[in-house]
Design a protein around this motif. Structure first.
Motif, PDB file in Angstrom:
ATOM      1  N   ASP A 161      -7.445   6.814  -6.949  1.00 33.41           N
ATOM      2  CA  ASP A 161      -7.791   5.392  -7.018  1.00 33.41           C
ATOM      3  C   ASP A 161      -7.124   4.668  -8.187  1.00 33.41           C
ATOM      4  O   ASP A 161      -7.798   4.015  -9.005  1.00 33.41           O
ATOM      5  CB  ASP A 161      -9.325   5.236  -7.131  1.00 33.41           C
ATOM      6  CG  ASP A 161     -10.066   5.898  -5.988  1.00 33.41           C
ATOM      7  OD1 ASP A 161      -9.513   5.973  -4.875  1.00 33.41           O
ATOM      8  OD2 ASP A 161     -11.211   6.340  -6.212  1.00 33.41           O
TER       9      ASP A 161
ATOM     10  N   TYR B   6     -17.105  12.669  -2.574  1.00 31.51           N
ATOM     11  CA  TYR B   6     -16.518  11.986  -3.747  1.00 31.51           C
ATOM     12  C   TYR B   6     -17.617  11.844  -4.794  1.00 31.51           C
ATOM     13  O   TYR B   6     -18.260  10.797  -4.899  1.00 31.51           O
ATOM     14  CB  TYR B   6     -15.925  10.635  -3.329  1.00 31.51           C
ATOM     15  CG  TYR B   6     -14.923  10.783  -2.207  1.00 31.51           C
ATOM     16  CD1 TYR B   6     -13.698  11.402  -2.440  1.00 31.51           C
ATOM     17  CD2 TYR B   6     -15.216  10.365  -0.915  1.00 31.51           C
ATOM     18  CE1 TYR B   6     -12.781  11.590  -1.408  1.00 31.51           C
ATOM     19  CE2 TYR B   6     -14.309  10.546   0.115  1.00 31.51           C
ATOM     20  CZ  TYR B   6     -13.100  11.160  -0.138  1.00 31.51           C
ATOM     21  OH  TYR B   6     -12.207  11.348   0.886  1.00 31.51           O
TER      22      TYR B   6
ATOM     23  N   ALA C  36     -13.820   4.028  -7.239  1.00 27.27           N
ATOM     24  CA  ALA C  36     -12.596   3.373  -7.732  1.00 27.27           C
ATOM     25  C   ALA C  36     -12.850   2.218  -8.705  1.00 27.27           C
ATOM     26  O   ALA C  36     -13.512   1.245  -8.352  1.00 27.27           O
ATOM     27  CB  ALA C  36     -11.812   2.860  -6.533  1.00 27.27           C
TER      28      ALA C  36
ATOM     29  N   GLU D  20     -11.335  -0.761   2.975  1.00 23.70           N
ATOM     30  CA  GLU D  20     -11.746  -0.636   1.574  1.00 23.70           C
ATOM     31  C   GLU D  20     -10.506  -0.817   0.683  1.00 23.70           C
ATOM     32  O   GLU D  20      -9.410  -1.073   1.169  1.00 23.70           O
ATOM     33  CB  GLU D  20     -12.395   0.734   1.293  1.00 23.70           C
ATOM     34  CG  GLU D  20     -11.462   1.904   1.502  1.00 23.70           C
ATOM     35  CD  GLU D  20     -12.134   3.269   1.310  1.00 23.70           C
ATOM     36  OE1 GLU D  20     -13.352   3.346   1.074  1.00 23.70           O
ATOM     37  OE2 GLU D  20     -11.414   4.279   1.418  1.00 23.70           O
TER      38      GLU D  20
ATOM     39  N   HIS E 140      -5.304   4.728  -1.352  1.00 20.74           N
ATOM     40  CA  HIS E 140      -5.780   3.722  -2.321  1.00 20.74           C
ATOM     41  C   HIS E 140      -4.609   3.422  -3.253  1.00 20.74           C
ATOM     42  O   HIS E 140      -3.884   4.322  -3.642  1.00 20.74           O
ATOM     43  CB  HIS E 140      -6.959   4.318  -3.102  1.00 20.74           C
ATOM     44  CG  HIS E 140      -7.715   3.309  -3.909  1.00 20.74           C
ATOM     45  ND1 HIS E 140      -9.043   3.011  -3.672  1.00 20.74           N
ATOM     46  CD2 HIS E 140      -7.336   2.545  -4.962  1.00 20.74           C
ATOM     47  CE1 HIS E 140      -9.438   2.100  -4.539  1.00 20.74           C
ATOM     48  NE2 HIS E 140      -8.430   1.799  -5.339  1.00 20.74           N
TER      49      HIS E 140
ATOM     50  N   HIS F 129      -2.418   7.392  -4.308  1.00 18.60           N
ATOM     51  CA  HIS F 129      -2.812   8.795  -4.435  1.00 18.60           C
ATOM     52  C   HIS F 129      -2.627   9.506  -3.097  1.00 18.60           C
ATOM     53  O   HIS F 129      -2.543   8.864  -2.050  1.00 18.60           O
ATOM     54  CB  HIS F 129      -4.246   8.949  -4.983  1.00 18.60           C
ATOM     55  CG  HIS F 129      -5.341   8.573  -4.023  1.00 18.60           C
ATOM     56  ND1 HIS F 129      -6.497   7.919  -4.397  1.00 18.60           N
ATOM     57  CD2 HIS F 129      -5.491   8.777  -2.684  1.00 18.60           C
ATOM     58  CE1 HIS F 129      -7.275   7.749  -3.362  1.00 18.60           C
ATOM     59  NE2 HIS F 129      -6.686   8.257  -2.312  1.00 18.60           N
TER      60      HIS F 129
ATOM     61  N   ARG G 168      -7.636  14.707  -5.315  1.00 21.44           N
ATOM     62  CA  ARG G 168      -6.439  13.909  -5.093  1.00 21.44           C
ATOM     63  C   ARG G 168      -5.574  13.828  -6.355  1.00 21.44           C
ATOM     64  O   ARG G 168      -5.986  14.259  -7.432  1.00 21.44           O
ATOM     65  CB  ARG G 168      -6.881  12.505  -4.632  1.00 21.44           C
ATOM     66  CG  ARG G 168      -7.668  12.590  -3.331  1.00 21.44           C
ATOM     67  CD  ARG G 168      -8.487  11.355  -3.025  1.00 21.44           C
ATOM     68  NE  ARG G 168      -9.605  11.205  -3.934  1.00 21.44           N
ATOM     69  CZ  ARG G 168     -10.483  10.208  -3.885  1.00 21.44           C
ATOM     70  NH1 ARG G 168     -10.357   9.272  -2.953  1.00 21.44           N
ATOM     71  NH2 ARG G 168     -11.474  10.147  -4.749  1.00 21.44           N
TER      72      ARG G 168
HETATM   73  O1  FUB Z   1     -12.658   7.667  -4.646  1.00 20.08           O
HETATM   74  C1  FUB Z   1     -13.786   7.295  -3.892  1.00 20.08           C
HETATM   75  C2  FUB Z   1     -13.428   6.319  -2.831  1.00 20.08           C
HETATM   76  O2  FUB Z   1     -12.411   6.862  -2.002  1.00 20.08           O
HETATM   77  C3  FUB Z   1     -12.846   5.023  -3.325  1.00 20.08           C
HETATM   78  O3  FUB Z   1     -13.778   4.152  -3.878  1.00 20.08           O
HETATM   79  C4  FUB Z   1     -12.180   4.564  -2.075  1.00 20.08           C
HETATM   80  O4  FUB Z   1     -11.302   3.502  -2.242  1.00 20.08           O
HETATM   81  C5  FUB Z   1     -11.499   5.834  -1.618  1.00 20.08           C
HETATM   82  O5  FUB Z   1     -10.289   6.039  -2.305  1.00 20.08           O
END
Ligand code: FUB
Length: 324
Positions: free
Chosen positions: A19, A50, A88, A226, A277, A292, A304
């Motif tokens: 990100d 994530y 991000a 997004e 992103h 990334h 990533r």
């Molecule tokens: O890194 C977490 C989430 O994955 C980000 O907020 C999104 O944009 C995607 O890259």
């Protein structure tokens, strides 16, 4: 100090990073990054994989230098309102301070956007006690226009919860619009002079096709998912973003920062990993795309690495698709 960075190679390999929000501060490029942890969490549509707990700032003096990692500049445990998932971020400079904007889930599990400040572009950043009032969803992108008005763009579907805010209030049952209905757009709000609150209710940004018709929710090659980024080039505003399910970075152009934006095309084809992103920054007389992919981990969605490549413009201001 590591190796001199090269295009389309990881900026750093000692951590996973994602990100990238790249900005030129004090004559260098600073990259505000998510820090992916080396955890094996099964992927799902909610984005539970994530599961990040801090941010790192990376910097390069120029494109013939090694990349420096300034370490963890903000940790989840220091953010009173946040419970998990530092996603991000983005950053800006104002009033002799650097501002880091970042999304996280609050203690009710709802994504909000917070601000943290520092006297240095490399941090460390001190968070505000509370998130920005009326903020929601993910992926803040801050843009200051030539008239010094500063806007925060944000929003992301699925795990990012944007579809749960269709009515202006959080609806845990909120769904994406029908495929034949207009897609949801990112939100924009002008920030107050101290950059700590919204001056107004966030508004939806409209993205339309060349005939002026809204991009539809079922048009997954073009609809907003997004990761918004707004920049200005030769007087035009560019909104670039991820199409999520079709994994591209695309862009639309406008004469007004709030839109409507007219869809133009693809900047980046899918990379390895589910997410894509990016950010776009000018350094000297060239423009660069930071992005990334998941190549450093052999394709794990949640591990990533950040890379960069040059971005060019056609004479008419459109952007040719970058072939990696
Ligand atoms: O890194 C977490 C989430 O994955 C980000 O907020 C999104 O944009 C995607 O890259």
């Amino acid at each position: 100090m590591g190796k001199v960075i090269k295009p389309n190679e990881p900026l750093v390999t000692h951590i996973y990073s994602a990100d990238p929000a790249a900005h030129v501060f004090e004559g260098k490029i600073y990259i505000y990054a998510s820090h992916d942890r080396d955890l094996d969490i099964p992927s799902n549509d909610n984005g539970d994989q994530y599961d990040m707990v801090d941010y790192h700032v990376l910097s390069i003096d120029d494109f013939n230098s090694p990349c420096r990692d300034h370490g963890a500049v903000l940790h989840l445990q220091d953010v009173p309102w946040a419970s998990k998932q530092l996603w991000a971020p983005d950053a800006t400079y104002r009033h002799q301070q650097y501002y880091l904007f970042f999304p996280a889930r609050d203690h009710q599990g709802i994504f909000r956007i917070g601000v943290a400040t520092s006297s240095s572009p490399a941090g460390p950043f001190k968070p505000q006690e509370k998130y920005i009032p009326n903020s929601f969803s993910i992926d803040p992108a801050v843009f200051t226009d030539d008239d010094q008005k500063t806007y925060l763009f944000f929003g992301g579907l699925w795990g990012g919860q944007l579809e749960k805010w269709k009515t202006g209030k959080f609806d845990p049952e909120g769904k994406e619009p029908d495929r034949s209905a207009p897609a949801l757009g990112p939100r924009v709000a002008e920030l107050s002079d101290d950059l700590l609150s919204f001056k107004e209710e966030p508004q939806e940004v409209l993205i339309v096709d060349e005939s002026g018709n809204p991009i539809l929710a079922g048009d997954e090659d073009r609809r907003y998912f997004e990761a918004p980024w707004v920049h200005k080039y030769r007087g035009n505003y560019y909104l670039s973003y991820s199409t999520g399910t079709t994994h591209c970075i695309v862009y639309a152009m406008s004469q007004n920062p709030r839109g409507p934006y007219v869809f133009k095309g693809k900047i980046l084809n899918p990379v390895s990993g589910w997410t894509t992103h990016h950010s776009i920054v000018q350094f000297g007389d060239k423009w660069y795309l930071f992005y990334h992919d998941a190549s450093l981990s052999g394709g794990a969605d949640n591990k990533r690495c950040i890379k960069y490549t040059e971005l060019k413009y056609n004479e008419d201001g459109t952007i040719p698709t970058i072939e990696l």
